[in-house]
Enzyme design. Sequence first.
Site, PDB file in Angstrom:
ATOM      1  CG  HIS A 172      -1.707   1.270   1.382  1.00 36.95           C
ATOM      2  ND1 HIS A 172      -2.920   1.473   0.760  1.00 36.95           N
ATOM      3  CD2 HIS A 172      -1.448   2.411   2.078  1.00 36.95           C
ATOM      4  CE1 HIS A 172      -3.377   2.679   1.063  1.00 36.95           C
ATOM      5  NE2 HIS A 172      -2.500   3.262   1.863  1.00 36.95           N
ATOM      6  CD  GLU A 173       1.976   3.423   3.649  1.00 34.79           C
ATOM      7  OE1 GLU A 173       2.171   4.522   3.088  1.00 34.79           O
ATOM      8  OE2 GLU A 173       0.984   3.191   4.354  1.00 34.79           O
ATOM      9  CG  HIS A 221       0.506   6.371  -0.718  1.00 36.59           C
ATOM     10  ND1 HIS A 221      -0.682   6.883  -1.195  1.00 36.59           N
ATOM     11  CD2 HIS A 221       0.208   5.810   0.489  1.00 36.59           C
ATOM     12  CE1 HIS A 221      -1.651   6.658  -0.321  1.00 36.59           C
ATOM     13  NE2 HIS A 221      -1.137   5.993   0.707  1.00 36.59           N
ATOM     14  CG  HIS A 260       5.668  11.368  -5.651  1.00 39.28           C
ATOM     15  ND1 HIS A 260       6.937  11.339  -5.085  1.00 39.28           N
ATOM     16  CD2 HIS A 260       5.466  12.650  -6.034  1.00 39.28           C
ATOM     17  CE1 HIS A 260       7.459  12.544  -5.123  1.00 39.28           C
ATOM     18  NE2 HIS A 260       6.589  13.367  -5.700  1.00 39.28           N
TER      19      HIS A 260
END
Length: 229
Positions: A101-102, A105, A109
Site C-alpha cells: 500500500h505504501e 503511494h 507520486h
Amino acid sequence: MFLYHPMMDLLILLAFGIAVWAQSSVQNNFHKYSRIESNAQITGLQVARRILDHNGLYDVTIERSNRGDLSDHYDPRTKTVRLSGPVYSGSSISSLAVAAHEVGHAIQHAQGYAFLSFRTALLPVASLGSSMAPILLIMGFLFSYGPLVGVGIGLFAAAVLFQLVTLPVEYDASARARNELLTLGIVTNNEERGVGKVLNAAALTYVASTLIAVLQLFKFISIFAGRRD
C-alpha cells in the site's frame, strides 16, 4: 443556508462511534493477519523493493520507522517509504499488504496522480486550518465576531477538503497494492482476500474521520448562518 439543528450533534456522535469501530477493525484485522504467514515467505521490505523495482522506481528508498506499529507512510519530499518494525521485517499477510500500500503511494507520486498532487498542494493550508481553525472559531463565537468565525470556517473547510481528497488517494493506493501483489505472484488468490480485509479496514478509518469533519463543518456553518439571521 440552513440553520443548526440538535440532530446534527447526534449524527456527529454516531460518526465518532463509527470512527472508533473502524480503528478497532484496523487493529483487529492487522493483528489477525499478522499471525498468518504468507506463502511467499518474504518480508515487507523485500515486497516493497520488488514492487518499486518492477515499476522502475530505483530512486525510492525504504527505511524502518521508529514511530511504532501502523506508522507506515510514504514521504514524497524525500522519496522514502517508511515501514514500521512488524511490516519491515515481517512476512505475514498484513506485512505484505501494508508495505504494498505504501509503495502504491510512491507509484502515484512517480506517475503524477492528480489527487495526490492536489493533496500535497493543500497540505500547508490544511495544516494551518487544523491548528488555527478551532482557536478562531471559539474566539469568534465567544465574542460574537462574525469575520473571525468566517475565517475559522474557511480554514476548517480547507482541512476538510484535504481529508476528502485523501479518500481517493488511499483507495487508489490500495487498488495498486492488490494489483501489484497479484501480478508479481507475491500472494495467491486465497491470500488476496486477507490482503483486501487489511486494506479495506484501514480505508474505512479515513471514511469515518472525513464524515466527522464534514458534519462538524456543516454544524459550524449552520450556527454561523443562524446567528446572522
